[in-house]
Design an enzyme around this catalytic site. Structure first.
Site, PDB file in Angstrom:
ATOM      1  N   LYS A  22     -36.259 -32.969  -7.341  1.00  6.12           N
ATOM      2  CA  LYS A  22     -37.374 -32.671  -8.252  1.00  6.12           C
ATOM      3  C   LYS A  22     -38.687 -33.187  -7.683  1.00  6.12           C
ATOM      4  O   LYS A  22     -39.689 -32.482  -7.655  1.00  6.12           O
ATOM      5  CB  LYS A  22     -37.117 -33.336  -9.618  1.00  6.12           C
ATOM      6  CG  LYS A  22     -38.321 -33.297 -10.547  1.00  6.12           C
ATOM      7  CD  LYS A  22     -38.051 -33.987 -11.866  1.00  6.12           C
ATOM      8  CE  LYS A  22     -38.323 -35.461 -11.881  1.00  6.12           C
ATOM      9  NZ  LYS A  22     -39.744 -35.850 -11.956  1.00  6.12           N
ATOM     10  N   ASN A  23     -38.671 -34.439  -7.218  1.00  6.45           N
ATOM     11  CA  ASN A  23     -39.930 -35.053  -6.782  1.00  6.45           C
ATOM     12  C   ASN A  23     -40.443 -34.514  -5.453  1.00  6.45           C
ATOM     13  O   ASN A  23     -41.553 -34.836  -5.047  1.00  6.45           O
ATOM     14  CB  ASN A  23     -39.784 -36.579  -6.700  1.00  6.45           C
ATOM     15  CG  ASN A  23     -39.750 -37.207  -8.080  1.00  6.45           C
ATOM     16  OD1 ASN A  23     -39.911 -36.520  -9.079  1.00  6.45           O
ATOM     17  ND2 ASN A  23     -39.530 -38.517  -8.123  1.00  6.45           N
ATOM     18  N   CYS A 116     -47.992 -41.816 -20.675  1.00  9.21           N
ATOM     19  CA  CYS A 116     -46.611 -41.395 -20.808  1.00  9.21           C
ATOM     20  C   CYS A 116     -45.804 -42.626 -21.160  1.00  9.21           C
ATOM     21  O   CYS A 116     -46.311 -43.736 -21.132  1.00  9.21           O
ATOM     22  CB  CYS A 116     -46.094 -40.734 -19.547  1.00  9.21           C
ATOM     23  SG  CYS A 116     -45.533 -41.861 -18.314  1.00  9.21           S
ATOM     24  N   ARG A 121     -50.362 -44.899 -16.488  1.00  6.34           N
ATOM     25  CA  ARG A 121     -50.350 -44.028 -15.308  1.00  6.34           C
ATOM     26  C   ARG A 121     -51.650 -43.252 -15.096  1.00  6.34           C
ATOM     27  O   ARG A 121     -51.688 -42.020 -15.216  1.00  6.34           O
ATOM     28  CB  ARG A 121     -49.153 -43.071 -15.364  1.00  6.34           C
ATOM     29  CG  ARG A 121     -47.840 -43.800 -15.416  1.00  6.34           C
ATOM     30  CD  ARG A 121     -46.662 -42.875 -15.478  1.00  6.34           C
ATOM     31  NE  ARG A 121     -46.238 -42.401 -14.174  1.00  6.34           N
ATOM     32  CZ  ARG A 121     -45.188 -41.617 -13.994  1.00  6.34           C
ATOM     33  NH1 ARG A 121     -44.474 -41.223 -15.010  1.00  6.34           N
ATOM     34  NH2 ARG A 121     -44.838 -41.216 -12.797  1.00  6.34           N
ATOM     35  N   ASP A 311     -37.111 -45.521  -9.566  1.00  8.96           N
ATOM     36  CA  ASP A 311     -36.351 -44.467 -10.241  1.00  8.96           C
ATOM     37  C   ASP A 311     -34.849 -44.756 -10.279  1.00  8.96           C
ATOM     38  O   ASP A 311     -34.091 -43.994 -10.894  1.00  8.96           O
ATOM     39  CB  ASP A 311     -36.607 -43.108  -9.565  1.00  8.96           C
ATOM     40  CG  ASP A 311     -37.978 -42.544  -9.913  1.00  8.96           C
ATOM     41  OD1 ASP A 311     -38.652 -43.104 -10.794  1.00  8.96           O
ATOM     42  OD2 ASP A 311     -38.374 -41.542  -9.291  1.00  8.96           O
ATOM     43  N   ARG A 403     -35.357 -32.695 -17.872  1.00  8.01           N
ATOM     44  CA  ARG A 403     -36.519 -32.604 -16.972  1.00  8.01           C
ATOM     45  C   ARG A 403     -36.123 -32.852 -15.530  1.00  8.01           C
ATOM     46  O   ARG A 403     -36.829 -32.428 -14.616  1.00  8.01           O
ATOM     47  CB  ARG A 403     -37.575 -33.651 -17.370  1.00  8.01           C
ATOM     48  CG  ARG A 403     -38.290 -33.356 -18.661  1.00  8.01           C
ATOM     49  CD  ARG A 403     -39.409 -34.357 -18.881  1.00  8.01           C
ATOM     50  NE  ARG A 403     -40.070 -34.642 -17.621  1.00  8.01           N
ATOM     51  CZ  ARG A 403     -40.471 -35.849 -17.214  1.00  8.01           C
ATOM     52  NH1 ARG A 403     -40.307 -36.885 -17.978  1.00  8.01           N
ATOM     53  NH2 ARG A 403     -41.037 -36.009 -16.055  1.00  8.01           N
TER      54      ARG A 403
HETATM   55  C1  UD1 Z   1     -43.836 -40.565  -8.394  1.00  2.00           C
HETATM   56  C2  UD1 Z   1     -42.532 -39.963  -8.866  1.00  2.00           C
HETATM   57  C3  UD1 Z   1     -41.851 -40.893  -9.875  1.00  2.00           C
HETATM   58  C4  UD1 Z   1     -41.695 -42.293  -9.299  1.00  2.00           C
HETATM   59  C5  UD1 Z   1     -43.024 -42.809  -8.777  1.00  2.00           C
HETATM   60  C6  UD1 Z   1     -42.905 -44.138  -8.044  1.00  2.00           C
HETATM   61  C7  UD1 Z   1     -42.996 -37.597  -8.723  1.00  2.00           C
HETATM   62  C8  UD1 Z   1     -43.183 -36.314  -9.442  1.00  2.00           C
HETATM   63  N1  UD1 Z   1     -42.806 -38.688  -9.487  1.00  2.00           N
HETATM   64  O1  UD1 Z   1     -44.689 -40.646  -9.541  1.00  2.00           O
HETATM   65  O2  UD1 Z   1     -40.566 -40.355 -10.176  1.00  2.00           O
HETATM   66  O3  UD1 Z   1     -41.236 -43.168 -10.303  1.00  2.00           O
HETATM   67  O4  UD1 Z   1     -43.589 -41.855  -7.837  1.00  2.00           O
HETATM   68  O5  UD1 Z   1     -41.990 -44.043  -6.993  1.00  2.00           O
HETATM   69  O6  UD1 Z   1     -42.956 -37.633  -7.511  1.00  2.00           O
HETATM   70  N2  UD1 Z   1     -51.401 -45.347 -10.251  1.00  2.00           N
HETATM   71  C9  UD1 Z   1     -52.684 -45.632 -10.618  1.00  2.00           C
HETATM   72  N3  UD1 Z   1     -53.662 -44.706 -10.333  1.00  2.00           N
HETATM   73  C10 UD1 Z   1     -53.379 -43.521  -9.713  1.00  2.00           C
HETATM   74  C11 UD1 Z   1     -52.058 -43.252  -9.334  1.00  2.00           C
HETATM   75  C12 UD1 Z   1     -51.074 -44.187  -9.618  1.00  2.00           C
HETATM   76  O7  UD1 Z   1     -52.973 -46.679 -11.202  1.00  2.00           O
HETATM   77  O8  UD1 Z   1     -54.310 -42.716  -9.496  1.00  2.00           O
HETATM   78  C13 UD1 Z   1     -50.312 -46.343 -10.553  1.00  2.00           C
HETATM   79  C14 UD1 Z   1     -49.298 -45.799 -11.551  1.00  2.00           C
HETATM   80  O9  UD1 Z   1     -49.732 -46.005 -12.875  1.00  2.00           O
HETATM   81  C15 UD1 Z   1     -48.066 -46.597 -11.197  1.00  2.00           C
HETATM   82  C16 UD1 Z   1     -48.206 -46.790  -9.675  1.00  2.00           C
HETATM   83  O10 UD1 Z   1     -49.564 -46.561  -9.373  1.00  2.00           O
HETATM   84  O11 UD1 Z   1     -48.101 -47.852 -11.829  1.00  2.00           O
HETATM   85  C17 UD1 Z   1     -47.344 -45.869  -8.836  1.00  2.00           C
HETATM   86  O12 UD1 Z   1     -47.570 -44.523  -9.242  1.00  2.00           O
HETATM   87  P1  UD1 Z   1     -47.346 -43.280  -8.286  1.00  2.00           P
HETATM   88  O13 UD1 Z   1     -46.716 -43.735  -7.010  1.00  2.00           O
HETATM   89  O14 UD1 Z   1     -48.611 -42.505  -8.191  1.00  2.00           O
HETATM   90  O15 UD1 Z   1     -46.278 -42.445  -9.089  1.00  2.00           O
HETATM   91  P2  UD1 Z   1     -46.240 -40.889  -9.349  1.00  2.00           P
HETATM   92  O16 UD1 Z   1     -46.708 -40.162  -8.126  1.00  2.00           O
HETATM   93  O17 UD1 Z   1     -46.869 -40.584 -10.641  1.00  2.00           O
END
Ligand code: UD1
Length: 425
Positions: A22-23, A116, A121, A311, A403
């Site tokens: 999925k990711n 969420c 996030r 995850d 999902r």
């Molecule tokens: C992706 C994965 C999710 C996984 C996560 C961490 C997908 C679709 N989802 O989510 O399953 O749990 O990586 O391995 O690939 N953050 C900020 N600002 C930003 C972006 C992130 O503060 O602009 C923070 C987030 O709130 C979180 C951390 O950074 O605490 C990591 O988030 P991120 O690595 O971006 O996760 P996702 O890409 O959303």
């Protein structure tokens, strides 16, 4: 709302075929927007999130169809750069379309994903990356509005304040079509980033360093379509293998990739599992066998890749509830990712939470109760726990699990579980 009824306590022994990740599929589908000729993705899982993204992209006039595990994308009919709140609110990964839209069409209007269940996030790092490439970004009425002066992004220096998987993916896609060189520092190193870089390279992008903390992208003028197969889902793999750890049983995962799962497989071994990796006519398999033994408690601390994946945190908490000894689980990636703990406690687990740390004392057995799925991976921890429990466990709100786990009931049955889905009001 649908619910699962799981009658547990039966031996866990069997084989599951792992789906595409999925990711990986979500950024790859978003990256398809960059192609100026038709593109085909294979091994795409049939999941709620994938269908939401396809609907979002189709809403932009793109001709996109999914047949079985194959998705065809033809951007020649594209006519809009708008991603509406109604779809984005259901899936944070919708923000992945921002970079491709700005890079290919010089404009984007994408709803903010909002909060969420596992934390606030924010997307500040995504926006910072787009600005570093010359986009002008404003946030108005809940929408990110981006424009690119002159129509084409310019290569630049992106230094992320934190390791962000989605932020790195957005930056990589945008930089691929920007004019000049982009350097992305403090980049995420997850396998899904490598998968995205591979597809972009097959489309004609020039990328070095994907899978390391510094990625260098030499922008090109256009990217063509290609045919690309989504990598196996490492989290789905780890989730089913975890069922063997919980029950003293044996599970073999096929069509998977052990190199993506090393931190998890090492922990399985520390817990006492025999882990066997093999190749059967070009198909990789991982077998985890507990030979009837109880798992030993093992502590984990979630970290960005190549550390232990957040995850898999909920599934390891589930294993530890029945393991011999006491473990500590520290969540460092998300601020609120222990919502499965109270539900596991309803099933008889002994878990104490203090901030980002959970202390789990292994108990001999869990007992049936009615519980509620709270997010995608949390739901899987409840399924795993229920498979060990004699009697019927009811898991409500399973739309979360739809999902991210393709054909869950079929796969659970393939390893010996007894599960039924009931439709409720
Ligand atoms: C992706 C994965 C999710 C996984 C996560 C961490 C997908 C679709 N989802 O989510 O399953 O749990 O990586 O391995 O690939 N953050 C900020 N600002 C930003 C972006 C992130 O503060 O602009 C923070 C987030 O709130 C979180 C951390 O950074 O605490 C990591 O988030 P991120 O690595 O971006 O996760 P996702 O890409 O959303």
């Amino acid at each position: 709302m649908d619910r699962f009824i799981i009658e547990g306590g039966y031996p866990i022994d069997g084989t599951v075929r792992i789906s595409g990740a999925k990711n990986a599929a979500l950024p790859l589908l978003s990256g398809a927007i960059l192609a100026s000729t038709p593109l085909t993705l294979t091994n795409v899982p049939s999941l709620k999130d994938v269908h939401t993204l396809i609907e979002l992209i189709a809403g932009m006039g793109v001709t996109i169809t999914k047949t079985g595990d194959t998705v065809h994308v033809d951007n020649s009919t594209h006519n809009s750069c708008f991603a509406p709140y109604e779809l984005v609110k259901t899936m944070r990964a919708s923000i992945f379309v921002l970079g491709p839209l700005l890079a290919r069409f010089g404009e984007a209007q994408v709803s903010l994903p909002g909060g969420c269940a596992i934390g606030s996030r924010p997307v500040d790092q995504h926006l910072k990356a787009m600005e570093a490439l010359g986009a002008q970004i404003t946030v108005e009425n809940g929408y990110v509005i981006g424009t690119v002066p002159g129509g084409r992004l310019k290569g630049g220096s992106i230094n992320f304040d934190m390791v962000t998987v989605g932020g790195t993916e957005n930056a990589l896609m945008a930089a691929s079509l920007a004019e000049g060189v982009t350097i992305i520092d403090n980049a995420a190193r997850e396998p899904e980033i490598i998968d995205l870089a591979r597809m972009l390279t097959a489309m004609g992008a020039k990328i070095e360093g994907a899978g390391t903390a510094r990625i260098t992208v030499q922008g090109v003028e256009s990217l063509s379509g290609c045919e690309y197969s989504v990598c196996p889902d490492r989290i789905e793999t780890g989730s089913y293998l975890a069922a063997a750890l919980m029950s003293g049983g044996r599970v073999k995962a096929t069509h998977t990739d052990s190199s993506q799962l090393e931190p998890v497989l090492h922990k399985f071994e520390e817990m006492g599992a025999e882990v066997t990796i093999a190749k059967e006519s070009d198909v990789e398999t991982i077998e985890v066998n507990m030979h009837g033994k109880r798992a030993k408690a093992v502590s984990v601390r979630t970290l960005p890749h190549p550390g232990f994946p957040t995850d898999m945190q909920a599934q390891f908490m589930a294993i530890n509830t029945l393991a011999e000894g006491t473990s500590t689980i520290i969540e460092t990636i998300f601020e609120n990712r222990f919502m499965h703990a109270p539900e596991l406690t309803r099933l008889g687990a002994d878990i104490q939470i203090d901030g980002h740390t959970a202390v789990v004392r292994g108990v001999e057995k869990l007992s049936a109760a009615q519980v509620m799925a709270t997010d995608l991976r949390a739901s899987m921890s409840l399924v795993l726990a229920a498979l060990t429990i004699e009697g019927k466990t009811q898991i409500d709100r399973i739309y979360h699990i739809d999902r991210g786990y393709e054909l869950l009931e079929e796969k659970v049955r393939a390893i010996g579980g007894r599960i039924t889905r009931e439709s409720g009001a």
